[in-house]
Write an enzyme that holds these catalytic residues in place. Structure first.
Site, PDB file in Angstrom:
ATOM      1  N   ARG A  82     -12.455  24.561   3.970  1.00  0.00           N
ATOM      2  CA  ARG A  82     -12.342  25.064   2.588  1.00  0.00           C
ATOM      3  C   ARG A  82     -10.946  25.612   2.328  1.00  0.00           C
ATOM      4  NH1 ARG A  82     -15.017  29.713   0.986  1.00  0.00           N
ATOM      5  NH2 ARG A  82     -16.248  29.826   2.890  1.00  0.00           N
ATOM      6  N   GLU A 168     -12.272  42.111   9.588  1.00  0.00           N
ATOM      7  CA  GLU A 168     -12.451  42.536   8.191  1.00  0.00           C
ATOM      8  C   GLU A 168     -13.481  43.646   8.119  1.00  0.00           C
ATOM      9  OE1 GLU A 168     -12.883  40.200   4.114  1.00  0.00           O
ATOM     10  OE2 GLU A 168     -14.843  40.658   4.947  1.00  0.00           O
TER      11      GLU A 168
HETATM   12  P1  0O2 Z   1     -20.342  37.191   4.779  1.00  0.00           P
HETATM   13  O1  0O2 Z   1     -21.194  36.643   5.855  1.00  0.00           O
HETATM   14  O2  0O2 Z   1     -21.027  38.191   3.888  1.00  0.00           O
HETATM   15  O3  0O2 Z   1     -19.038  37.740   5.302  1.00  0.00           O
HETATM   16  P2  0O2 Z   1     -13.680  33.951   0.886  1.00  0.00           P
HETATM   17  O4  0O2 Z   1     -14.450  34.042  -0.403  1.00  0.00           O
HETATM   18  O5  0O2 Z   1     -14.387  34.639   2.042  1.00  0.00           O
HETATM   19  O6  0O2 Z   1     -13.293  32.560   1.188  1.00  0.00           O
HETATM   20  P3  0O2 Z   1     -11.956  36.191   0.671  1.00  0.00           P
HETATM   21  O7  0O2 Z   1     -10.684  36.366  -0.113  1.00  0.00           O
HETATM   22  O8  0O2 Z   1     -11.970  36.762   2.057  1.00  0.00           O
HETATM   23  O9  0O2 Z   1     -12.290  34.651   0.723  1.00  0.00           O
HETATM   24  O10 0O2 Z   1     -13.144  36.719  -0.158  1.00  0.00           O
HETATM   25  P4  0O2 Z   1     -13.548  38.164  -0.646  1.00  0.00           P
HETATM   26  O11 0O2 Z   1     -14.196  37.945  -1.958  1.00  0.00           O
HETATM   27  O12 0O2 Z   1     -12.442  39.142  -0.572  1.00  0.00           O
HETATM   28  O13 0O2 Z   1     -14.651  38.590   0.432  1.00  0.00           O
HETATM   29  C1  0O2 Z   1     -15.726  37.757   0.706  1.00  0.00           C
HETATM   30  C2  0O2 Z   1     -16.900  38.588   1.196  1.00  0.00           C
HETATM   31  O14 0O2 Z   1     -17.134  39.682   0.296  1.00  0.00           O
HETATM   32  C3  0O2 Z   1     -18.197  37.785   1.183  1.00  0.00           C
HETATM   33  O15 0O2 Z   1     -18.359  37.224   2.439  1.00  0.00           O
HETATM   34  C4  0O2 Z   1     -19.260  38.832   0.881  1.00  0.00           C
HETATM   35  O16 0O2 Z   1     -19.606  39.530   2.076  1.00  0.00           O
HETATM   36  C5  0O2 Z   1     -18.529  39.784  -0.025  1.00  0.00           C
HETATM   37  N1  0O2 Z   1     -18.638  39.432  -1.461  1.00  0.00           N
HETATM   38  C6  0O2 Z   1     -17.623  39.046  -2.268  1.00  0.00           C
HETATM   39  N2  0O2 Z   1     -18.060  38.833  -3.518  1.00  0.00           N
HETATM   40  C7  0O2 Z   1     -19.380  39.095  -3.516  1.00  0.00           C
HETATM   41  C8  0O2 Z   1     -20.412  39.081  -4.550  1.00  0.00           C
HETATM   42  O17 0O2 Z   1     -20.182  38.768  -5.710  1.00  0.00           O
HETATM   43  N3  0O2 Z   1     -21.677  39.402  -4.128  1.00  0.00           N
HETATM   44  C9  0O2 Z   1     -21.982  39.769  -2.849  1.00  0.00           C
HETATM   45  N4  0O2 Z   1     -23.240  40.085  -2.568  1.00  0.00           N
HETATM   46  N5  0O2 Z   1     -21.038  39.789  -1.872  1.00  0.00           N
HETATM   47  C10 0O2 Z   1     -19.760  39.462  -2.207  1.00  0.00           C
HETATM   48  P5  0O2 Z   1     -19.041  35.808   2.649  1.00  0.00           P
HETATM   49  O18 0O2 Z   1     -17.966  34.849   2.994  1.00  0.00           O
HETATM   50  O19 0O2 Z   1     -19.895  35.471   1.471  1.00  0.00           O
HETATM   51  O20 0O2 Z   1     -19.939  35.922   3.910  1.00  0.00           O
END
Ligand code: 0O2
Length: 233
Positions: A82, A168
């Site tokens: 991705r 993280e």
């Molecule tokens: P997991 O298993 O929960 O870690 P990415 O979107 O990860 O490719 P980035 O910039 O790291 O890129 O994303 P971001 O948005 O800073 O952080 C992603 C993580 O934040 C997600 O991890 C969720 O844990 C949380 N998160 C972000 N937005 C939302 C939301 O709208 N709702 C909820 N419930 N959680 C959110 P992953 O990757 O989903 O998996």
């Protein structure tokens, strides 16, 4: 099939382009697992020590609970694709440089202000480096999601080498965590597709919980003021 190479076999099924042997692949997977799990352990201990000392010195426990997780090897590769990393299975060094949430720790705090107290205390430690910070508390996501995301680099000392590992940390209040868990479950159940009305409702719930968080913090400050007044007698 020997159990030892089970994960490598599974990965090879979805990524047949891998050039190395099963043994080399399993070795790389074990290496990631050891390094990132060790980094999680180091940080969990640091956070627990800080929370215990904060309770001793300030009579308040900032951390409600801590959860941690290691991304599966398959989901690391899927995220790498991705992110536009070409041929990730043969470029694991690049994957480790670019994917900063292979190890994740969720630090659920009692009050919103505890998020900043705990993250600052951790960042002040001399062996911890800040890699990236995203403040979704002051600037919530479109969905209503609130949390303080801090990627830190922590040293892990192995038998004959030292490795700097990114982790993280998601600092959340109990209310923020409740919303994120329920919203995640609802999204997951609906395969990520929720109607506009439901999304609006969820965003309003996030706002309502944020209002409660801020009111609870105000109540806490009132109680502390009262306590200080009486302790002067
Ligand atoms: P997991 O298993 O929960 O870690 P990415 O979107 O990860 O490719 P980035 O910039 O790291 O890129 O994303 P971001 O948005 O800073 O952080 C992603 C993580 O934040 C997600 O991890 C969720 O844990 C949380 N998160 C972000 N937005 C939302 C939301 O709208 N709702 C909820 N419930 N959680 C959110 P992953 O990757 O989903 O998996």
């Amino acid at each position: 099939m020997a159990y030892k190479y089970y994960i490598a076999e599974r990965v090879r099924e979805v990524m047949p382009e891998y050039k190395g042997t099963d043994e080399e692949l399993q070795d790389a997977i074990d290496d990631i697992s050891l390094l990132y799990n060790s980094a999680i352990k180091e940080l969990e201990t640091k956070l627990q020590v800080l929370s215990d000392d904060f309770e001793k010195t300030h009579a308040h426990m900032p951390i409600h609970h801590i959860q941690s997780r290691l991304k599966t090897f398959e989901s690391i590769l899927e995220k790498a694709i991705r992110y536009g990393i070409e041929d990730p299975i043969n470029n694991l060094d690049e994957v480790r440089r670019e994917i900063l949430d292979i190890a994740g720790i969720r630090v659920v705090c009692n009050y919103e202000e505890d998020l900043y107290t705990m993250s600052n205390l951790l960042l002040n430690q001399e062996d911890i480096d800040l890699v990236r910070m995203k403040d979704y508390c002051n600037k919530p996501k479109e969905s209503g999601y609130r949390s303080l995301h801090v990627v830190v680099a922590v040293p892990v000392y192995l038998v004959n080498r030292k490795k700097i590992v990114p982790v993280e940390l998601q600092f959340r209040s109990v209310a923020m965590d409740t919303w994120a868990s329920l919203e995640h479950e609802l999204r997951y159940k609906n395969k990520g597709e929720l109607s506009e009305d439901i999304l609006k409702e969820l965003k309003e719930c996030a706002q309502a919980l944020d209002d409660v968080d801020k009111r609870m913090m105000k109540v806490r400050h009132e109680v502390l003021k009262e306590e200080n007044k009486y302790s002067n007698y």
